[in-house]
Design a protein around this motif. Sequence first.
Motif, PDB file in Angstrom:
ATOM      1  N   GLY A 153       0.809  -1.216   0.000  1.00 19.28           N
ATOM      2  CA  GLY A 153       0.000   0.000   0.000  1.00 19.28           C
ATOM      3  C   GLY A 153       0.841   1.264   0.000  1.00 19.28           C
ATOM      4  O   GLY A 153       0.308   2.359  -0.165  1.00 19.28           O
ATOM      5  N   GLY A 154       2.163   1.112   0.172  1.00 17.54           N
ATOM      6  CA  GLY A 154       3.048   2.268   0.074  1.00 17.54           C
ATOM      7  C   GLY A 154       3.744   2.624   1.372  1.00 17.54           C
ATOM      8  O   GLY A 154       3.153   2.586   2.444  1.00 17.54           O
ATOM      9  N   MET A 155       5.007   2.999   1.257  1.00 21.42           N
ATOM     10  CA  MET A 155       5.785   3.383   2.434  1.00 21.42           C
ATOM     11  C   MET A 155       5.289   4.681   3.045  1.00 21.42           C
ATOM     12  O   MET A 155       5.532   4.961   4.217  1.00 21.42           O
ATOM     13  N   ASP A 156       4.574   5.492   2.257  1.00 18.67           N
ATOM     14  CA  ASP A 156       4.094   6.760   2.806  1.00 18.67           C
ATOM     15  C   ASP A 156       3.006   6.575   3.860  1.00 18.67           C
ATOM     16  O   ASP A 156       2.626   7.539   4.530  1.00 18.67           O
ATOM     17  N   GLN A 157       2.516   5.347   4.023  1.00 21.61           N
ATOM     18  CA  GLN A 157       1.565   5.091   5.103  1.00 21.61           C
ATOM     19  C   GLN A 157       2.190   5.368   6.464  1.00 21.61           C
ATOM     20  O   GLN A 157       1.517   5.790   7.404  1.00 21.61           O
ATOM     21  N   LEU A 158       3.491   5.135   6.560  1.00 25.59           N
ATOM     22  CA  LEU A 158       4.212   5.431   7.799  1.00 25.59           C
ATOM     23  C   LEU A 158       4.179   6.930   8.082  1.00 25.59           C
ATOM     24  O   LEU A 158       3.959   7.362   9.225  1.00 25.59           O
TER      25      LEU A 158
END
Length: 513
Positions: free
Chosen positions: A236-241
């Motif tokens: 779902g993407g590292m930007d979720q962090l």
Amino acid sequence: MDTTTILEMSQLSNFQKGKRITILGAGIAGLVAAYELERMGHEVDIMEASPRIGGRIWTHRFGNEPDAPYAELGAMRIPSAHQHTLHYVHKLGLSDKLCKFVTVFEEQNAFMNIQGKIFRMKDAPRILQERYQGIFTDSRYSEKTRLFAAWLKTIVDTISPGNLRESLEQDLQSHLMDELERLDLEPYFSEDGENIDLQSFIKDNPGFRARCSKAVDMFLSDILVETSHDLLQLKGGMDQLIQRLVQSIKAPIKCNQQIVAIRVHEDYTEIDWLENGQRYTRRCDYVLCTIPFSILRKMELSGFDDRKLDSIQNTIYCPATKVAFHTKEAFWQQQGINGGASFSGDGVRQTYYPSVNFNPNSGSVMLASYTIGDDADRLGNMSEEQRHSYVKNVVSQVHPELQSSDMVTNVASIAWGNYKWSDGGCTVHWKDDMSDEANYSINYLEAARPQNTLFFAGEHCSRYPAWLQGSIESALEAIYDIVSSKPALITATKYSLKNETEKSLQQLTTSKA
């Protein structure tokens, strides 16, 4: 200092609650610091120069739908040993998103393009014998030695920038072949004898790395991580962090505030910034600077000691360039490729395939080119149109499907070396010329060393340059220093009282004598 110890600093902060800290930079280091400082009861301000939050975590989504295909233009993987990073993944409720990242050399159906000859990874041993004639025709060395050397050269050629490829070539010719010949290489070959376990070899034979040139030795550390089989990613993407951290931080995060000057005083720090064409000044009790030194060195700086200025000026940054294609379909899966990476040729280097599945109605994404060093500079200095066209033409030698008129539906790229807010992909431990190691090696402790009430964090201040782990660890260390810091006036008063007490005791002792 381990994560548990650092994250239990609330007891330490009890005696000095209510500090106000200005955080410069809204990347992972700045956001983790803000998150933890607020939890301890401190007040933070977050200033970001660019129009976006996340720093070098940058997930580009090809569409607005929640399940739109995406590409990681920045950080894209998490080694399973990086416990600081995984701590926040778990703490922020993203554990269910963790999945395996299939990396380079793991997918045997991926391709290699060596001087126009294209073949599968699984066919590499046969092709290598044709490719590296100089190595394989030298009868002084056993077949195992020659094959191992050829694999080592291939691994380095696939991942490293040009200067390191040349360094390894020189090392092999001068002495490393002799070093390999005296070692038992049999345990490091796969059962079919066609692949090598570089991880185990390096771990078991530290003397081999010691005999490499310094630049190659240091880069081998990066190769070992990049080729390990225990890399993870966030589906779902590292930007979720980043999104979860932002949701958990109370303080507003102000973008488009470009810091242009930092002045360090004895008990406060002044910063100047530009916003909407106007220059403003703020006096800050404490400042945590997570700005890359490649940007910091361009600012007006005063009150810094010479050692610190030297660190800021001489920290080395490596360029990195990524180009991602949004494709109509995941055509590579029909060729048996499910993740991993191909070596698509000079100038483009690594082509990564997603190891997660996207909604087939939305197409798919390949990271068509991931380069560092001189290769990244060449791509980065092209216009976007030239860059995208060049990468498409090179990768089409491996995947002619890309030339179909409707296969590539969109393109996204980033040249971190030319990106205004980073001026580099990451800090590095190696350099083109390692003759003066003292001037080129990163001293992360010096990079992290504070200047009165000005503190520093970021991957450049850590043992793990280029990784989220480094940014997070340095932020936690800086938090500890800030929370335990005492106002300069109190410290000076205590120092003065201590001196007076010592003088009185000395006089008393003298009079008694």
